[in-house]
Design a protein around this motif. Structure first.
Motif, short mmCIF file in Angstrom:
data_model
loop_
_atom_site.label_atom_id
_atom_site.label_comp_id
_atom_site.label_asym_id
_atom_site.label_seq_id
_atom_site.Cartn_x
_atom_site.Cartn_y
_atom_site.Cartn_z
N GLU A 1 0.83 -1.20 0.00
CA GLU A 1 0.00 0.00 0.00
C GLU A 1 0.87 1.25 0.00
N SER B 1 -6.20 2.30 9.38
CA SER B 1 -6.33 1.01 10.05
C SER B 1 -6.79 1.20 11.49
N ASP B 2 -7.80 0.43 11.87
CA ASP B 2 -8.30 0.52 13.25
C ASP B 2 -7.78 -0.64 14.09
N ALA B 3 -6.64 -1.22 13.67
CA ALA B 3 -6.06 -2.34 14.40
C ALA B 3 -5.38 -1.89 15.69
N THR B 4 -5.13 -0.58 15.83
CA THR B 4 -4.51 -0.04 17.04
C THR B 4 -5.49 0.91 17.72
N ALA C 1 -5.74 -3.09 4.29
CA ALA C 1 -4.32 -3.16 4.64
C ALA C 1 -4.03 -4.16 5.76
N SER C 2 -4.98 -4.33 6.68
CA SER C 2 -4.75 -5.23 7.81
C SER C 2 -5.39 -6.60 7.64
N TYR C 3 -5.96 -6.87 6.46
CA TYR C 3 -6.69 -8.12 6.21
C TYR C 3 -5.73 -9.13 5.60
N GLN C 4 -5.02 -9.86 6.45
CA GLN C 4 -3.94 -10.73 5.99
C GLN C 4 -4.44 -11.89 5.12
N LYS D 1 -5.02 -10.64 1.66
CA LYS D 1 -3.75 -10.36 0.99
C LYS D 1 -3.07 -11.66 0.56
#
Length: 804
Positions: A151, A261-264, A582-585, A588
């Motif tokens: 990205e 990203s809302d992972a944090t 971006a955070s969807y492994q 990906k």
């Protein structure tokens, strides 16, 4: 027109024609066209004010508008005059159109739907504003390196945006954090005063949205975040040059990137800041306009309709209550009556992870007064439910706006439901599922709020602009009326048995396939045959959309061709495009698998070019406009019951692609319109998916009965497609075997068999083109004009010209 373009080049761009670059010509041309639109924009706005018309406000976190020059030329009828004017100056219009960046202000269907709806509201002459965020970078630019997604910032504003007007005078302060003070008034009423800890300014940027034939022009108003103080001068003068800008950077991050990203925890907070930022600014703007024109806020429901596009703007319900009660002095009951009459909510998903919820501690810290209001809304809501005889604790818990099960969280979907007078799904199946599953209990206590509004697409962008060859054929066959009446497409079906029309349709498609083949060769260094069947799956990469099922079928087909090289195989080009979050492994990893399979298949001489695989990077509106008119087969293969509607399915069918798909989303209605003989339906139904999940997700027995699928999974697990990392896809294969939530294994054999039925139809070219003509002819229902007319009459109470 030529004089106007030269004047803009001289006085706005500041260049002589002899030294002007292609970008200079693009800006000059855009400004000349924009001038024509602005005249009609002002006329439309003036007429709305003079008539005192009710306005529709469409609140959306995404507006995927794409390139605008071609769109504006088409809508205004200026395409050929501008082409001729530029030709006289030695400039190619098509090259200028390619220079314009895509406005990457959306992720996919949600944002593109918002863009289509804005265009249709202008076409139907509904007075409307779209409200969103002017992201500096929008959705990321996808780059594929060694098969992996990377990205990068999408710098669509790097050279400015000649379509927009900055409105520095339209500047609203938006607060965050702080304290709520309680004051007892003389009449024993309690007043609440929110004193935010920090504020950020929302500055408006306006883009005119032109309707068909430019009869009416509406406004898309996007907000940009600006710090009240550009720099801490004391810190700067003390040598802390970076720290002096820290507050500005933090506040202005609100409008930097779409979907951080809302992972944090920091990312989660930024996402909530974005949503409240644009909602607060938009409501301040709406109320200012209403007061200026109509005065009394009690008339708000008569003059204002606000559509919440998904749950992202749902905090608007609490914000309007805060404004009415705290700032305008309304009593709670009257304020609530106004609020629910103004708002309506479109639900776009049944996926739990996509239905937003916010941690209560975050809400209390960032929006303390709104949290108090939500608590009170919830208390009164539950009191109403109890007064109607419901005392079951489990049901009350499901109905609550606060989820207590996994840490206390605010359910924004429930808030949007309770605070709106109408809630709509976006396809017949989806709306039924919304009523039967997601909001089943709420529907019992608030009956008749849920309605269906099947999505639609604007034919101007996705047929007339994207496929001028087919448009010309339609006009020649059906007459000029087809340009103004989507339902006039039905007359095209009378030509399905005309061999001349079929041959012309096929030639138009082949020309588009040649153009797409050129793009594939330039971007991927892969040569494909335009006479092959172009099999297309273009959409966001997600497990429920089942790109994995498509890839597994490719592997099975690849194995079958190698095992029987002399078989009567139909040459195919499998085309993928789409971005993974971006955070969807897992998504990906599916992109990586598609590229690994492509590398092996495309280089295998044993296949002899009968099968090619192409993953086109950085999918956007412009790429869609190139792919859709070139597609023969449209992949709409989501797990039944999980796709709300889809709009790509409509765009592809409108351009004559045949659909292979499940009975999911709007596929159901497409099947009803085009007929069983002109679509390829396979797989489990929604009810069968539910039953299979209740039975269990281990598919070992089913896979054991499918030697083909067993072989494909063995190949994944043994590293056939990842020789340098044999275990790379073991997790994917294991999930299909033992935790097949998305029914990949359950539907594999049916999908493979239906693909062979596609082969059989393709071999009968007359039958294929008859079905293709029928698909185009029966798509009139899926126009966004029809959808917006239904919203206007059933939800917004706004009059529109009749749509057949």
């Amino acid at each position: 027109m030529r004089a106007a373009i030269l004047a803009k080049l001289t006085y706005a761009v500041g260049k002589n024609p002899e030294v002007a670059s292609q970008r200079d010509w693009f800006i000059a041309t855009t400004l000349a066209v924009r001038d024509r639109i602005v005249e009609r924009w002002m006329t439309s706005t003036r007429a709305t004010y003079e008539a005192g018309r009710k306005r529709v406000y469409y609140l959306s976190l995404e507006f995927l508008i794409g390139r605008l020059l071609g769109d504006a030329l088409m809508e205004t009828g200026l395409t050929e005059p501008v082409r001729a004017a530029l030709a006289g100056l030695g400039v190619d219009l098509e090259k200028l159109r390619q220079i314009e960046p895509d406005a990457a202000l959306g992720n996919g269907g949600l944002g593109r739907l918002a863009a289509c709806f804005m265009e249709s509201m202008a076409t139907l002459q509904i007075a409307a504003y779209g409200y969103g965020i002017r992201y500096d970078h929008g959705l990321f630019r996808q780059v594929i390196k060694d098969g992996w997604q990377h990205e990068y910032p999408e710098n669509w504003l790097a050279f400015g945006n000649p379509w927009e007007f900055e409105r520095p005078e339209v500047d609203y302060s938006v607060g965050f954090g702080g304290q709520v003070e309680t004051i007892e008034a003389e009449d024993d009423e309690v007043k609440h005063i929110w004193k935010p800890e920090e504020t950020v300014d929302a500055v408006a940027f306006d883009t005119p949205v032109t309707g068909w034939r430019a009869r009416h022009v509406n406004t898309l108003r996007l907000w940009s975040a600006r710090a009240p103080d550009a720099i801490r001068l004391d810190a700067f003068n003390q040598g802390d040059h970076v720290g002096a800008l820290a507050a500005r950077v933090r506040l202005e991050a609100i409008s930097k990137v779409l979907y951080p990203s809302d992972a944090t925890p920091a990312g989660l907070e930024l996402r909530l800041r974005q949503e409240y930022f644009f909602v607060s600014a938009s409501l301040q703007d709406i109320i200012r306009r209403h007061k200026q024109q109509h005065g009394d806020l009690r008339a708000l429901p008569e003059k204002v309709a606000i559509q919440l596009n998904d749950t992202h703007p749902a905090i608007a319900i609490a914000e309007l209550m805060r404004v009415l009660v705290d700032l305008e002095g309304f009593g709670w009951d009257e304020a609530w009556e106004i609020t629910t009459a103004v708002f309506s909510y479109t639900n776009h998903t049944l996926l739990p992870e996509a239905l937003e919820s916010w941690p209560v501690p975050l809400m209390e810290r960032l929006l303390p007064r709104h949290m108090q209001i939500i608590y009170l809304i919830n208390a009164l809501h539950l009191d109403l439910v109890r007064s109607r005889g419901e005392h079951d604790g489990r049901i009350l818990s499901d109905l609550s706006l606060i989820d207590e099960s996994h840490g206390r969280r605010v359910r924004m979907g429930n808030l949007a439901f309770v605070g709106s007078h109408k809630i709509n799904g976006v396809s017949a199946l989806h709306s039924d599922l919304v009523k039967r599953t997601l909001f089943h209990e709420l529907d019992r206590f608030y009956p008749n709020r849920i309605v269906n509004k099947t999505n639609g697409i604007t034919f101007r962008r996705w047929l007339y602009e994207a496929n001028p060859g087919l448009t010309a054929l339609l006009v020649d066959t059906c007459g000029d009326k087809v340009m103004d009446d989507p339902f006039a497409l039905a007359d095209f079906e009378t030509a399905k048995d005309d061999a001349g029309v079929r041959d012309r349709f096929a030639a138009i498609r082949r020309a588009k396939k040649v153009e797409l083949a050129k793009i594939i060769r330039e971007r991927l260094e892969c040569k494909v045959d335009p006479d092959a069947l172009f099999d297309v799956q273009i959409k966001r990469i997600h497990e429920y959309k089942r790109q994995l099922l498509n890839i597994l079928e490719i592997i099975a087909l690849y194995d079958a061709i190698r095992a029987n090289p002399t078989g009567n195989w139909v040459p195919r080009v499998k085309i993928f495009a789409g971005k993974a979050a971006a955070s969807y492994q897992q998504a990906k990893l599916i992109i990586k698998l598609a590229n690994d399979v492509a590398r092996l298949v495309n280089r295998d001489p044993a296949v002899r070019g009968l099968l090619k695989v192409a993953f086109l990077p950085n999918y956007n509106v412009s790429l869609a406009e190139a792919i859709i008119p070139a597609a023969d087969l449209s992949e709409q293969i989501s797990t039944a019951g999980m796709e709300a509607s889809g709009t790509g399915n409509m765009k592809l069918a409108l351009n004559g692609a045949l659909t292979i798909g499940t009975l999911d989303g709007a596929n159901v209605e497409i099947k009803d319109h085009v007929g069983d003989d002109n679509i390829f339906i396979f797989g489990l139904t929604t009810e069968e998916v539910d039953a299979r999940r209740r039975k269990g997700l281990d598919m070992a027995d089913e896979i054991g009965r499918s030697p083909m699928l067993e072989e494909v999974l063995d190949a994944l697990e043994s590293g056939v497609f990842s020789p340098g990392d044999p275990a790379r896809y073991a997790g994917l294969a294991d999930a299909v075997r033992h935790h097949d939530y998305f029914m990949v294994a359950a539907d594999f054999d049916a999908y493979y068999a239906k693909q062979r039925a596609v082969d059989a139809r393709w071999r009968d070219r007359a039958a294929w083109w008859r079905s293709s003509i029928v698909n185009t002819a029966r798509m009139g229902f899926f126009s966004s004009d029809r959808a917006i007319a239904e919203y206007a009459s059933d939800i917004w109470d706004v009059p529109v010209p009749p749509v057949k």
